[in-house]
Scaffold this motif. Structure first.
Motif, PDB file in Angstrom:
ATOM      1  N   PRO A  14       2.254   9.843  -9.736  1.00 16.21           N
ATOM      2  CA  PRO A  14       0.889   9.736 -10.247  1.00 16.21           C
ATOM      3  C   PRO A  14       0.190  11.087 -10.246  1.00 16.21           C
ATOM      4  CG  PRO A  14       1.078   8.674  -8.094  1.00 16.21           C
ATOM      5  CD  PRO A  14       2.441   9.132  -8.469  1.00 16.21           C
ATOM      6  N   LEU A  15      -0.696  11.271 -11.192  1.00 15.59           N
ATOM      7  CA  LEU A  15      -1.473  12.510 -11.292  1.00 15.59           C
ATOM      8  C   LEU A  15      -2.688  12.439 -10.370  1.00 15.59           C
ATOM      9  CD1 LEU A  15      -1.400  12.946 -15.171  1.00 15.59           C
ATOM     10  CD2 LEU A  15       0.001  14.153 -13.476  1.00 15.59           C
ATOM     11  N   ASP A  16      -2.964  13.514  -9.675  1.00 16.39           N
ATOM     12  CA  ASP A  16      -4.166  13.641  -8.839  1.00 16.39           C
ATOM     13  C   ASP A  16      -4.344  12.477  -7.864  1.00 16.39           C
ATOM     14  OD1 ASP A  16      -4.849  16.017 -10.228  1.00 16.39           O
ATOM     15  OD2 ASP A  16      -5.756  14.802 -11.813  1.00 16.39           O
ATOM     16  N   LEU A  17      -3.256  12.055  -7.223  1.00 15.01           N
ATOM     17  CA  LEU A  17      -3.300  10.902  -6.329  1.00 15.01           C
ATOM     18  C   LEU A  17      -4.347  11.062  -5.224  1.00 15.01           C
ATOM     19  CD1 LEU A  17      -2.094   8.159  -5.561  1.00 15.01           C
ATOM     20  CD2 LEU A  17      -0.386   9.385  -4.205  1.00 15.01           C
ATOM     21  N   LEU A  18      -4.428  12.226  -4.633  1.00 16.51           N
ATOM     22  CA  LEU A  18      -5.369  12.423  -3.520  1.00 16.51           C
ATOM     23  C   LEU A  18      -6.818  12.233  -3.942  1.00 16.51           C
ATOM     24  CD1 LEU A  18      -3.747  15.389  -1.560  1.00 16.51           C
ATOM     25  CD2 LEU A  18      -3.762  12.953  -0.988  1.00 16.51           C
ATOM     26  N   THR A  19      -7.174  12.672  -5.135  1.00 14.30           N
ATOM     27  CA  THR A  19      -8.562  12.532  -5.587  1.00 14.30           C
ATOM     28  C   THR A  19      -8.892  11.089  -5.971  1.00 14.30           C
ATOM     29  OG1 THR A  19      -8.019  13.129  -7.866  1.00 14.30           O
ATOM     30  CG2 THR A  19      -8.689  14.913  -6.399  1.00 14.30           C
ATOM     31  N   LYS A  20      -7.880  10.291  -6.257  1.00 15.20           N
ATOM     32  CA  LYS A  20      -8.089   8.901  -6.667  1.00 15.20           C
ATOM     33  C   LYS A  20      -7.847   7.913  -5.532  1.00 15.20           C
ATOM     34  CE  LYS A  20      -5.991  10.031 -11.088  1.00 15.20           C
ATOM     35  NZ  LYS A  20      -4.828   9.694 -11.918  1.00 15.20           N
ATOM     36  N   ARG A  21      -7.396   8.405  -4.391  1.00 18.52           N
ATOM     37  CA  ARG A  21      -6.944   7.546  -3.284  1.00 18.52           C
ATOM     38  C   ARG A  21      -7.977   6.494  -2.877  1.00 18.52           C
ATOM     39  NH1 ARG A  21      -3.108   7.655   0.910  1.00 18.52           N
ATOM     40  NH2 ARG A  21      -3.885   6.687   2.813  1.00 18.52           N
TER      41      ARG A  21
ATOM     42  N   LEU B  23       0.825  -1.214   0.000  1.00 17.85           N
ATOM     43  CA  LEU B  23       0.000   0.000   0.000  1.00 17.85           C
ATOM     44  C   LEU B  23       0.858   1.262   0.000  1.00 17.85           C
ATOM     45  CD1 LEU B  23      -2.935  -0.894   2.411  1.00 17.85           C
ATOM     46  CD2 LEU B  23      -3.050  -0.496  -0.055  1.00 17.85           C
ATOM     47  N   GLU B  24       1.916   1.256   0.803  1.00 16.58           N
ATOM     48  CA  GLU B  24       2.794   2.431   0.842  1.00 16.58           C
ATOM     49  C   GLU B  24       3.383   2.717  -0.537  1.00 16.58           C
ATOM     50  OE1 GLU B  24       7.116   3.646   2.710  1.00 16.58           O
ATOM     51  OE2 GLU B  24       5.877   2.231   3.823  1.00 16.58           O
ATOM     52  N   LEU B  25       3.795   1.682  -1.234  1.00 18.66           N
ATOM     53  CA  LEU B  25       4.399   1.885  -2.549  1.00 18.66           C
ATOM     54  C   LEU B  25       3.352   2.247  -3.597  1.00 18.66           C
ATOM     55  CD1 LEU B  25       7.083  -0.933  -2.411  1.00 18.66           C
ATOM     56  CD2 LEU B  25       7.425   1.535  -2.145  1.00 18.66           C
ATOM     57  N   LEU B  26       2.197   1.601  -3.560  1.00 19.34           N
ATOM     58  CA  LEU B  26       1.148   1.946  -4.520  1.00 19.34           C
ATOM     59  C   LEU B  26       0.694   3.397  -4.346  1.00 19.34           C
ATOM     60  CD1 LEU B  26      -0.980  -1.323  -4.459  1.00 19.34           C
ATOM     61  CD2 LEU B  26       0.381  -0.446  -6.391  1.00 19.34           C
ATOM     62  N   LEU B  27       0.764   3.908  -3.123  1.00 18.10           N
ATOM     63  CA  LEU B  27       0.351   5.280  -2.849  1.00 18.10           C
ATOM     64  C   LEU B  27       1.524   6.262  -2.844  1.00 18.10           C
ATOM     65  CD1 LEU B  27      -2.302   4.523  -0.081  1.00 18.10           C
ATOM     66  CD2 LEU B  27      -2.741   5.243  -2.445  1.00 18.10           C
ATOM     67  N   HIS B  28       2.646   5.835  -3.359  1.00 25.69           N
ATOM     68  CA  HIS B  28       3.828   6.695  -3.439  1.00 25.69           C
ATOM     69  C   HIS B  28       3.498   7.934  -4.281  1.00 25.69           C
ATOM     70  CE1 HIS B  28       8.054   7.772  -3.695  1.00 25.69           C
ATOM     71  NE2 HIS B  28       7.943   7.853  -5.005  1.00 25.69           N
ATOM     72  N   ALA B  29       3.687   9.101  -3.687  1.00 23.17           N
ATOM     73  CA  ALA B  29       3.292  10.352  -4.353  1.00 23.17           C
ATOM     74  C   ALA B  29       4.316  10.865  -5.357  1.00 23.17           C
ATOM     75  CB  ALA B  29       3.031  11.427  -3.307  1.00 23.17           C
ATOM     76  N   GLY B  30       5.557  10.396  -5.277  1.00 29.50           N
ATOM     77  CA  GLY B  30       6.590  10.926  -6.153  1.00 29.50           C
ATOM     78  C   GLY B  30       7.007  12.313  -5.709  1.00 29.50           C
ATOM     79  N   ASP B  31       7.491  13.109  -6.639  1.00 30.18           N
ATOM     80  CA  ASP B  31       7.866  14.489  -6.345  1.00 30.18           C
ATOM     81  C   ASP B  31       7.530  15.357  -7.548  1.00 30.18           C
ATOM     82  OD1 ASP B  31       9.931  14.258  -8.260  1.00 30.18           O
ATOM     83  OD2 ASP B  31      11.464  13.906  -6.750  1.00 30.18           O
TER      84      ASP B  31
END
Length: 149
Positions: A83-90, A70-78
């Motif tokens: 990933p684009l718009d990670l928070l809206t797709k979480r 889960l931590e890696l799938l939700l990796h936000a990058g920099d």
């Protein structure tokens, strides 16, 4: 011309799609059920790639495997990748990750081994990768994921 049909489950394809981003792509796959009489490397060579060589393998708890994935799938990058718009797709990503974990019986596992491939990885890991050998009721599933640019 060769036509390739991706036969992975819709949940996996959707998860990868949601995690697409700037200079960033995610690959996820599951293999199984497979027999447990083979070594991990033999199972990988018969299901993933004939060139697979396991670099290291460590027993982990179900909770640790779940948390790591889960931590890696939700990796936000920099600012340069991620990933684009990670928070809206979480929420949808978490739901699809749960379906993925259910498909390999992660929560019911009797034994989970985290491993990495020194050779024969089916994707091109750059930013992160995970791989788990999951055993339950005389069978094994392999869950792998990675991200690249």
């Amino acid at each position: 011309m060769q036509i390739v049909i991706d036969t992975r489950p819709d949940e996996v394809l959707r998860l990868e799609h949601l995690l697409e981003g700037y200079n960033y792509t995610v690959w996820v796959n599951t293999y199984g059920p497979l027999g447990i009489k083979q070594t991990l490397e033999e199972a990988l060579r018969s299901s993933v790639s004939k060139d697979c060589v396991v670099g290291n393998a460590t027993s982990v708890s179900v909770g640790d495997a779940r948390s790591q994935a889960l931590e890696l799938l939700l990796h936000a990058g920099d600012g340069g990748y991620g990933p684009l718009d990670l928070l809206t797709k979480r929420s949808e990503i978490l739901s699809l990750a749960e379906a993925l974990f259910q498909s390999v019986n992660l929560d019911q596992a009797e034994n989970v081994t985290s491993f990495w491939l020194a050779k024969g990885h089916p994707a091109y890991p750059v930013f992160w990768d995970f791989a788990f050998d999951i055993h339950i009721l005389g069978q094994r599933w392999i869950l792998m994921g990675s991200s690249s640019d």
